[in-house]
Every structure is written in C-alpha cells, then in structure tokens.
Design a protein around this motif. Structure first.
Motif, short mmCIF file in Angstrom:
data_model
loop_
_atom_site.label_atom_id
_atom_site.label_comp_id
_atom_site.label_asym_id
_atom_site.label_seq_id
_atom_site.Cartn_x
_atom_site.Cartn_y
_atom_site.Cartn_z
N UNK A 264 0.99 -1.30 0.04
CA UNK A 264 -0.03 0.10 0.04
C UNK A 264 1.10 1.22 -0.01
N UNK A 265 0.56 2.29 -0.87
CA UNK A 265 1.43 3.34 -0.90
C UNK A 265 0.56 4.64 -0.65
N UNK A 266 0.68 4.94 1.00
CA UNK A 266 -0.25 5.99 1.33
C UNK A 266 0.25 7.35 0.81
N UNK A 267 -0.86 8.46 0.84
CA UNK A 267 -0.26 9.76 1.01
C UNK A 267 -0.54 10.12 2.29
N UNK A 268 0.42 10.53 3.18
CA UNK A 268 0.27 11.09 4.49
C UNK A 268 -0.06 12.60 4.18
N UNK A 269 -0.97 13.06 4.91
CA UNK A 269 -1.41 14.41 4.93
C UNK A 269 -0.86 15.16 6.34
N UNK A 270 0.04 16.09 6.29
CA UNK A 270 0.31 16.62 7.55
C UNK A 270 -0.50 17.97 7.58
N UNK A 271 -1.33 17.86 8.71
CA UNK A 271 -2.10 18.94 8.88
C UNK A 271 -1.75 19.80 10.09
N UNK A 272 -1.49 21.12 10.05
CA UNK A 272 -1.05 21.77 11.08
C UNK A 272 -2.17 22.03 12.22
N UNK A 273 -1.74 22.72 13.24
CA UNK A 273 -2.85 23.18 14.10
C UNK A 273 -2.95 24.64 13.67
N UNK A 274 -3.95 25.17 14.67
CA UNK A 274 -4.27 26.75 14.26
C UNK A 274 -3.23 27.45 14.99
N UNK A 275 -2.53 28.02 14.57
CA UNK A 275 -1.47 28.94 14.94
C UNK A 275 -2.02 30.02 15.82
N UNK A 276 -2.74 30.71 15.35
CA UNK A 276 -3.22 31.98 16.31
C UNK A 276 -3.69 31.42 17.47
N UNK B 11 -1.83 13.07 -6.74
CA UNK B 11 -1.42 11.96 -6.20
C UNK B 11 -1.84 10.83 -7.00
N UNK B 12 -3.07 10.98 -7.02
CA UNK B 12 -3.84 9.92 -7.73
C UNK B 12 -3.44 9.64 -9.20
N UNK B 13 -3.33 10.84 -9.93
CA UNK B 13 -3.14 11.00 -11.21
C UNK B 13 -1.67 10.38 -11.70
N UNK B 14 -0.70 10.81 -10.53
CA UNK B 14 0.68 10.45 -10.74
C UNK B 14 0.78 9.18 -10.64
N UNK B 15 -0.07 8.25 -10.05
CA UNK B 15 0.06 6.83 -9.61
C UNK B 15 -0.94 6.09 -10.47
N UNK B 16 -1.48 6.72 -11.79
CA UNK B 16 -2.34 6.13 -12.92
C UNK B 16 -3.56 5.80 -12.45
N UNK B 17 -4.30 6.37 -11.24
CA UNK B 17 -5.58 5.94 -10.90
C UNK B 17 -6.62 7.05 -11.51
N UNK B 18 -7.97 6.67 -11.47
CA UNK B 18 -8.64 7.45 -12.18
C UNK B 18 -9.17 8.79 -11.54
N UNK B 19 -9.29 9.85 -12.06
CA UNK B 19 -9.36 11.23 -11.47
C UNK B 19 -10.51 11.10 -10.29
#
Length: 214
Positions: free
Chosen positions: A130-142, A206-214
C-alpha cells in the motif's frame, strides 16, 4: 456530541488536543478517506461521476473552489479573531476564553511516543504494498499561540513526521506551513473550508501520478 455528528471517543480527542488525539485523528481521517474513495468508485460505476463540467475543464476549478471556501469560512467564523467556526467557538471556548490564555504553556508534543505508532502503520502499508499519501495537517497557529503552546515544539513535531516519512520512503502532502492561513482549519486542529480543498487537490494530483482514475 451527537449534534456534532462525532462519536464520544473522537470528541474527547478533539477536546484534549494531545499528541495521541493528533494521531487518532490521522486514523479517523484515513478511514474516512477510504470510505470517500469507495463512494466515488460507486459513483463512477453508476455514471454519476465525474461531473461533466469538471471533465470538460480537465478537472475541478481549484481556484474557484478556494474562493468559495474562503467565503464560506468567513461566514462560518464570524464572532472571533482565530478563524474558528462559530458553533465550535461558542460551545468549547467562549465561556472560558480568558482562562484559556497560556493554558498550554507547559504542554509539549515532543517527544512523542505516537510516532512509533505511525511507524508501525507505515510498516504495515509497506508489507501490504500500500502506497499511502500522508497528509500533515497543522494546528491553528493563532489559537495555539494564545494558549501558550510553543511554536518551536509544533515545528519539531511536523519535522519529525517529515523525517519519518522520508525514512520510510512515504509520500506526504505537507501543510504544516498553513498554521496561519485563514479558514484552512475548522477549529483548532481539524481541516476546514480551504484546507479540504487543498487536501483534495493534493490527493487528486497523487492519484493522477499513480495512474488512478481522477
């Protein structure tokens, strides 16, 4: 909790804002992403998706979606200067606003034992091709600044996640630099209007780069 559509365990994590809840939310988001992808596959099979207008344009109009997201976020966050959705603000923050200042001054994300959990997750992905795409989500800086949580500690957590992804040869979409982007988040740490648009854009690319349907 029921009114917000969030189960009790997840709601407690949202309120605590701990490193453990941060990684718990990654797990919830991963499951939700799988559910959304399956729903999309069903829609494709039934001829409902893709939207004909989007297909004619070669994909979603991301700039237009961001503009719409900005307007929606501005409307939804009226009543505070932290870019936090009004209902969340009134429920969890408004009554204790003064007391919450510097309430996280002694809180730290690092060192985080939950990084070991993330490592195990990535190992399982590798073992199952499995080739995941990890999403690094920030916290609310303010908000985190107001609550006194050191920015250096937040940056250290983001860097540790990046380092682990690099070590495990895992792709990631890094949004850690968006701590101070208006309407990127819904509350203090969960994706909001502009955030979801940009994450969806990263997933599609990421999906397009890996040849998946859009």
């Amino acid at each position: 909790v029921t009114g917000l559509g969030i189960n009790q365990q997840r709601a407690r994590g949202i309120e605590q804002g701990t490193p453990l809840s941060f990684f718990d939310e990654l797990g919830y988001s991963f499951v939700e992403d799988i559910q959304l992808r399956r729903a999309k596959q069903r829609a494709v099979a039934e001829g409902i998706y893709p939207n004909k207008t989007e297909a004619a344009l070669g994909g979603p109009d991301w700039n237009a979606l961001l503009e719409d997201a900005t307007l929606a976020g501005e409307k939804a966050c009226a009543g505070n200067d932290f870019g936090i959705e009004t209902g969340y603000w009134n429920t969890y923050i408004a009554d204790d606003f003064v007391a919450l200042e510097d309430s996280k001054a002694l809180s730290r994300f690092m060192p985080s034992p939950e990084l070991d959990d993330l490592r195990l997750f990535l190992q399982v992905c590798q073992e199952n091709d499995v080739e995941p795409l990890l999403v690094i989500v920030p916290v609310n800086g303010w908000w985190y600044d107001y609550a006194g949580h050191p920015q250096a500690d937040r940056m250290a957590l983001y860097q540790a996640i990046r380092d682990l992804c690099d070590e495990m040869d895992t792709r990631y979409a890094d949004f850690s630099g968006h701590e101070y982007e208006e309407y990127f988040l819904f509350d203090i740490m969960h994706l909001g209007w502009r955030g979801w648009v940009q994450v969806e854009q990263a997933i599609e690319a990421y999906s397009r780069e890996n040849g998946e349907a859009g």
